[in-house]
Motif scaffolding. Structure first.
Motif, PDB file in Angstrom:
ATOM      1  N   GLU A  83       0.826  -1.205   0.000  1.00  0.00           N
ATOM      2  CA  GLU A  83       0.000   0.000   0.000  1.00  0.00           C
ATOM      3  C   GLU A  83       0.865   1.260   0.000  1.00  0.00           C
ATOM      4  O   GLU A  83       0.515   2.250  -0.652  1.00  0.00           O
ATOM      5  N   VAL A  84       1.976   1.218   0.720  1.00  0.00           N
ATOM      6  CA  VAL A  84       2.909   2.355   0.734  1.00  0.00           C
ATOM      7  C   VAL A  84       3.435   2.595  -0.679  1.00  0.00           C
ATOM      8  O   VAL A  84       3.450   3.722  -1.171  1.00  0.00           O
ATOM      9  N   ARG A  85       3.857   1.521  -1.336  1.00  0.00           N
ATOM     10  CA  ARG A  85       4.387   1.624  -2.708  1.00  0.00           C
ATOM     11  C   ARG A  85       3.337   2.211  -3.656  1.00  0.00           C
ATOM     12  O   ARG A  85       3.618   3.118  -4.435  1.00  0.00           O
TER      13      ARG A  85
ATOM     14  N   GLY B 222       3.533  10.136  -7.770  1.00  0.00           N
ATOM     15  CA  GLY B 222       4.562  10.397  -8.773  1.00  0.00           C
ATOM     16  C   GLY B 222       5.917  10.728  -8.170  1.00  0.00           C
ATOM     17  O   GLY B 222       6.705  11.462  -8.765  1.00  0.00           O
ATOM     18  N   LEU B 223       6.188  10.179  -7.006  1.00  0.00           N
ATOM     19  CA  LEU B 223       7.449  10.449  -6.312  1.00  0.00           C
ATOM     20  C   LEU B 223       8.372   9.241  -6.371  1.00  0.00           C
ATOM     21  O   LEU B 223       7.911   8.093  -6.326  1.00  0.00           O
ATOM     22  N   SER B 224       9.667   9.511  -6.439  1.00  0.00           N
ATOM     23  CA  SER B 224      10.639   8.434  -6.278  1.00  0.00           C
ATOM     24  C   SER B 224      10.673   8.078  -4.789  1.00  0.00           C
ATOM     25  O   SER B 224      10.172   8.829  -3.946  1.00  0.00           O
ATOM     26  N   GLN B 225      11.269   6.951  -4.462  1.00  0.00           N
ATOM     27  CA  GLN B 225      11.401   6.584  -3.055  1.00  0.00           C
ATOM     28  C   GLN B 225      12.176   7.654  -2.296  1.00  0.00           C
ATOM     29  O   GLN B 225      11.808   8.032  -1.187  1.00  0.00           O
TER      30      GLN B 225
ATOM     31  N   GLY C 146      14.218   5.770   3.532  1.00  0.00           N
ATOM     32  CA  GLY C 146      13.058   5.345   4.310  1.00  0.00           C
ATOM     33  C   GLY C 146      12.027   4.579   3.504  1.00  0.00           C
ATOM     34  O   GLY C 146      11.573   3.509   3.916  1.00  0.00           O
ATOM     35  N   PHE C 147      11.655   5.098   2.346  1.00  0.00           N
ATOM     36  CA  PHE C 147      10.603   4.447   1.570  1.00  0.00           C
ATOM     37  C   PHE C 147      11.067   3.129   0.975  1.00  0.00           C
ATOM     38  O   PHE C 147      10.258   2.223   0.768  1.00  0.00           O
TER      39      PHE C 147
ATOM     40  N   GLU D 166       8.690   0.037   1.741  1.00  0.00           N
ATOM     41  CA  GLU D 166       8.131  -0.726   0.621  1.00  0.00           C
ATOM     42  C   GLU D 166       8.638  -2.158   0.552  1.00  0.00           C
ATOM     43  O   GLU D 166       8.012  -3.012  -0.065  1.00  0.00           O
ATOM     44  N   SER D 167       9.770  -2.430   1.164  1.00  0.00           N
ATOM     45  CA  SER D 167      10.268  -3.805   1.203  1.00  0.00           C
ATOM     46  C   SER D 167       9.677  -4.568   2.383  1.00  0.00           C
ATOM     47  O   SER D 167       9.793  -5.786   2.459  1.00  0.00           O
TER      48      SER D 167
END
Length: 142
Positions: free
Chosen positions: A82-84, A91-94, A107-108, A112-113
């Motif tokens: 859901e975060v991913r 439209g953001l990179s991690q 952090g992301f 996401e992992s």
């Protein structure tokens, strides 16, 4: 020159049984929740329960991440997938998401992992922005 060979079997450190690399179904329980995962490891061929397996750190990442999914659900925050999805919707990179929303440049990647669960404040910000993606510009100009 001698080429290294890939390890095909291993000896169990406690029982002395011969182990082979494989995957077993394992049920994890965490505070009233249950999740079945496929856990890789070294197992006796006749052990279908995974009770006598040996696991390395990489194998255990699978169970750690499953437990983090259950922890996230209990905390009422988004799970990794859901975060991913929310980050991509914005439209953001991690890296950008980590710098704008919180968690730092890596952090992301960790959220996401499933390595780390999202904080409640990060979850709230991501949900609000996901519902109104145009508001991301407010963060980019602060």
């Amino acid at each position: 020159m001698i080429m290294p060979t890939k390890e095909i079997t291993r000896v169990h450190p406690e029982t002395g049984a011969t182990l082979v690399r494989g995957v077993r179904k394992v049920v994890l329980n965490y505070r009233g929740q249950s999740e079945t995962i496929d856990l890789p490891g070294w197992y006796p061929e006749n052990d279908l329960t995974a009770d006598h397996g040996v696991h390395d750190a990489k194998d255990m990442q699978i169970s750690d991440r499953a437990i983090n999914r259950m922890r996230a659900r209990l905390a009422g925050v988004m799970v990794a997938e859901e975060v991913r999805e929310a980050r991509r919707k914005l439209g953001l990179s991690q890296r950008e998401a980590g710098l704008l929303i919180g968690g730092g440049p890596k952090g992301f990647q960790k959220y996401e992992s499933g390595e780390v669960i999202l904080s409640k404040i990060g979850d709230t910000a991501l949900r609000l922005l996901s519902n109104e993606p145009s508001r991301i510009s407010e963060l980019k100009h602060t």
